[in-house]
Design a protein around this motif. Structure first.
Motif, PDB file in Angstrom:
ATOM      1  N   GLU A  42      60.742  36.291 -28.665  1.00 49.75           N
ATOM      2  CA  GLU A  42      62.102  36.594 -29.097  1.00 49.75           C
ATOM      3  C   GLU A  42      62.902  35.313 -29.311  1.00 49.75           C
ATOM      4  OE1 GLU A  42      65.454  38.982 -30.130  1.00 49.75           O
ATOM      5  OE2 GLU A  42      63.283  39.209 -30.214  1.00 49.75           O
ATOM      6  N   ILE A  43      62.745  34.338 -28.435  1.00 50.37           N
ATOM      7  CA  ILE A  43      63.429  33.052 -28.596  1.00 50.37           C
ATOM      8  C   ILE A  43      62.970  32.388 -29.886  1.00 50.37           C
ATOM      9  CG2 ILE A  43      63.577  30.717 -27.639  1.00 50.37           C
ATOM     10  CD1 ILE A  43      63.418  32.152 -24.830  1.00 50.37           C
ATOM     11  N   PHE A  44      61.675  32.437 -30.172  1.00 50.13           N
ATOM     12  CA  PHE A  44      61.134  31.870 -31.405  1.00 50.13           C
ATOM     13  C   PHE A  44      61.698  32.600 -32.617  1.00 50.13           C
ATOM     14  CE2 PHE A  44      57.801  31.294 -34.635  1.00 50.13           C
ATOM     15  CZ  PHE A  44      57.636  29.917 -34.582  1.00 50.13           C
ATOM     16  N   ARG A  45      61.771  33.926 -32.552  1.00 48.45           N
ATOM     17  CA  ARG A  45      62.283  34.724 -33.674  1.00 48.45           C
ATOM     18  C   ARG A  45      63.760  34.416 -33.948  1.00 48.45           C
ATOM     19  NH1 ARG A  45      65.184  39.020 -34.857  1.00 48.45           N
ATOM     20  NH2 ARG A  45      65.772  39.388 -32.709  1.00 48.45           N
ATOM     21  N   ILE A  46      64.566  34.340 -32.903  1.00 47.67           N
ATOM     22  CA  ILE A  46      65.995  34.095 -33.065  1.00 47.67           C
ATOM     23  C   ILE A  46      66.250  32.684 -33.609  1.00 47.67           C
ATOM     24  CG2 ILE A  46      68.143  33.742 -31.770  1.00 47.67           C
ATOM     25  CD1 ILE A  46      67.281  36.116 -30.028  1.00 47.67           C
ATOM     26  N   ASN A  47      65.472  31.720 -33.163  1.00 46.86           N
ATOM     27  CA  ASN A  47      65.678  30.323 -33.552  1.00 46.86           C
ATOM     28  C   ASN A  47      64.794  29.892 -34.714  1.00 46.86           C
ATOM     29  OD1 ASN A  47      67.614  29.190 -31.454  1.00 46.86           O
ATOM     30  ND2 ASN A  47      66.093  30.228 -30.183  1.00 46.86           N
ATOM     31  N   TYR A  48      64.124  30.822 -35.370  1.00 47.23           N
ATOM     32  CA  TYR A  48      63.169  30.476 -36.425  1.00 47.23           C
ATOM     33  C   TYR A  48      63.818  29.683 -37.559  1.00 47.23           C
ATOM     34  CZ  TYR A  48      59.178  30.822 -39.538  1.00 47.23           C
ATOM     35  OH  TYR A  48      58.119  30.509 -40.334  1.00 47.23           O
ATOM     36  N   ASP A  49      65.074  29.976 -37.863  1.00 45.65           N
ATOM     37  CA  ASP A  49      65.764  29.259 -38.944  1.00 45.65           C
ATOM     38  C   ASP A  49      66.021  27.796 -38.593  1.00 45.65           C
ATOM     39  OD1 ASP A  49      65.802  31.497 -40.537  1.00 45.65           O
ATOM     40  OD2 ASP A  49      67.788  32.130 -39.890  1.00 45.65           O
ATOM     41  N   PHE A  50      65.964  27.451 -37.317  1.00 50.17           N
ATOM     42  CA  PHE A  50      66.203  26.076 -36.890  1.00 50.17           C
ATOM     43  C   PHE A  50      64.900  25.301 -36.679  1.00 50.17           C
ATOM     44  CE2 PHE A  50      69.866  28.524 -35.452  1.00 50.17           C
ATOM     45  CZ  PHE A  50      70.896  27.794 -36.019  1.00 50.17           C
ATOM     46  N   ILE A  51      63.771  25.981 -36.758  1.00 50.36           N
ATOM     47  CA  ILE A  51      62.471  25.343 -36.562  1.00 50.36           C
ATOM     48  C   ILE A  51      61.934  24.909 -37.920  1.00 50.36           C
ATOM     49  CG2 ILE A  51      60.102  25.731 -35.795  1.00 50.36           C
ATOM     50  CD1 ILE A  51      61.280  27.730 -33.754  1.00 50.36           C
ATOM     51  N   LYS A  52      61.487  23.670 -37.983  1.00 46.25           N
ATOM     52  CA  LYS A  52      60.983  23.137 -39.244  1.00 46.25           C
ATOM     53  C   LYS A  52      59.740  23.898 -39.689  1.00 46.25           C
ATOM     54  CE  LYS A  52      62.845  18.573 -38.412  1.00 46.25           C
ATOM     55  NZ  LYS A  52      62.537  17.168 -38.157  1.00 46.25           N
ATOM     56  N   ASP A  53      59.557  23.994 -41.000  1.00 46.46           N
ATOM     57  CA  ASP A  53      58.422  24.710 -41.568  1.00 46.46           C
ATOM     58  C   ASP A  53      57.145  23.881 -41.455  1.00 46.46           C
ATOM     59  OD1 ASP A  53      59.929  26.892 -42.282  1.00 46.46           O
ATOM     60  OD2 ASP A  53      60.377  26.134 -44.281  1.00 46.46           O
ATOM     61  N   GLY A  54      56.010  24.582 -41.401  1.00 38.97           N
ATOM     62  CA  GLY A  54      54.714  23.930 -41.460  1.00 38.97           C
ATOM     63  C   GLY A  54      54.156  23.475 -40.133  1.00 38.97           C
ATOM     64  N   TRP A  55      54.435  24.195 -39.044  1.00 39.69           N
ATOM     65  CA  TRP A  55      53.923  23.820 -37.721  1.00 39.69           C
ATOM     66  C   TRP A  55      53.223  24.993 -37.055  1.00 39.69           C
ATOM     67  CZ3 TRP A  55      53.927  18.978 -35.746  1.00 39.69           C
ATOM     68  CH2 TRP A  55      54.740  18.027 -36.366  1.00 39.69           C
ATOM     69  N   ASP A  56      52.138  24.699 -36.372  1.00 41.13           N
ATOM     70  CA  ASP A  56      51.509  25.650 -35.451  1.00 41.13           C
ATOM     71  C   ASP A  56      51.928  25.210 -34.056  1.00 41.13           C
ATOM     72  OD1 ASP A  56      50.257  27.108 -37.404  1.00 41.13           O
ATOM     73  OD2 ASP A  56      48.332  26.077 -37.209  1.00 41.13           O
ATOM     74  N   ILE A  57      52.560  26.111 -33.306  1.00 47.88           N
ATOM     75  CA  ILE A  57      53.112  25.788 -31.995  1.00 47.88           C
ATOM     76  C   ILE A  57      52.503  26.733 -30.964  1.00 47.88           C
ATOM     77  CG2 ILE A  57      55.229  25.602 -30.644  1.00 47.88           C
ATOM     78  CD1 ILE A  57      56.685  25.443 -33.444  1.00 47.88           C
ATOM     79  N   VAL A  58      51.991  26.167 -29.879  1.00 45.86           N
ATOM     80  CA  VAL A  58      51.442  26.973 -28.789  1.00 45.86           C
ATOM     81  C   VAL A  58      52.185  26.600 -27.511  1.00 45.86           C
ATOM     82  CG1 VAL A  58      49.431  27.477 -27.376  1.00 45.86           C
ATOM     83  CG2 VAL A  58      49.162  27.154 -29.826  1.00 45.86           C
ATOM     84  N   PHE A  59      52.700  27.617 -26.817  1.00 45.11           N
ATOM     85  CA  PHE A  59      53.325  27.407 -25.515  1.00 45.11           C
ATOM     86  C   PHE A  59      52.374  27.921 -24.445  1.00 45.11           C
ATOM     87  CE2 PHE A  59      57.173  27.338 -28.106  1.00 45.11           C
ATOM     88  CZ  PHE A  59      57.796  26.218 -27.580  1.00 45.11           C
TER      89      PHE A  59
END
Length: 123
Positions: free
Chosen positions: A65-82
């Motif tokens: 949900e945090i990723f979805r809400i902040n998706y517009d602020f995350i740069k394009d073209g990344w694979d991110i694993v937490f």
């Protein structure tokens, strides 16, 4: 979150673990790797050390949900694993969000300005 924005296959996770950059804090480890897709994807890994299935799924839902809400602020073209560490089980939503955004900023993936993706069309 749309399925196309998630890492689902074990090989995708392994690829990010092996050749991605790693950033840590006491609660999470973030692995980030550039992809050629033009959009960012998220993967979440929670081991059984964190808690029972209810706790693990709760943390995964919150991170997605945090990723979805902040998706517009995350740069394009990344694979991110937490990867979630056991102390994260005691955090509330606001603390998790703060820690996730801090890691994204440390990895220079998060921008304080909205990143507009003109490829997304709503039908």
């Amino acid at each position: 979150m749309r399925k196309s924005l998630r890492l689902t296959k074990n090989l995708e996770f392994i690829n990010v673990y092996k050749s991605g950059r790693r950033f840590t804090n006491p609660f999470f480890t973030m692995y980030a790797k550039k992809n050629e897709l033009g959009y960012s994807r998220l993967g979440v890994s929670v081991s059984k050390k964190v808690g029972n299935s209810v706790v693990r799924n709760k943390i995964k839902r919150r991170i997605k949900e945090i990723f979805r809400i902040n998706y517009d602020f995350i740069k394009d073209g990344w694979d991110i694993v937490f990867s979630v560490k056991p102390p994260a089980a005691k955090l509330d939503y606001g603390s998790i969000e703060r820690e996730i955004i801090t890691l994204l900023k440390r990895g220079r993936i998060y921008s304080d300005k909205k990143v507009y993706n003109f490829n997304d069309t709503v039908l």
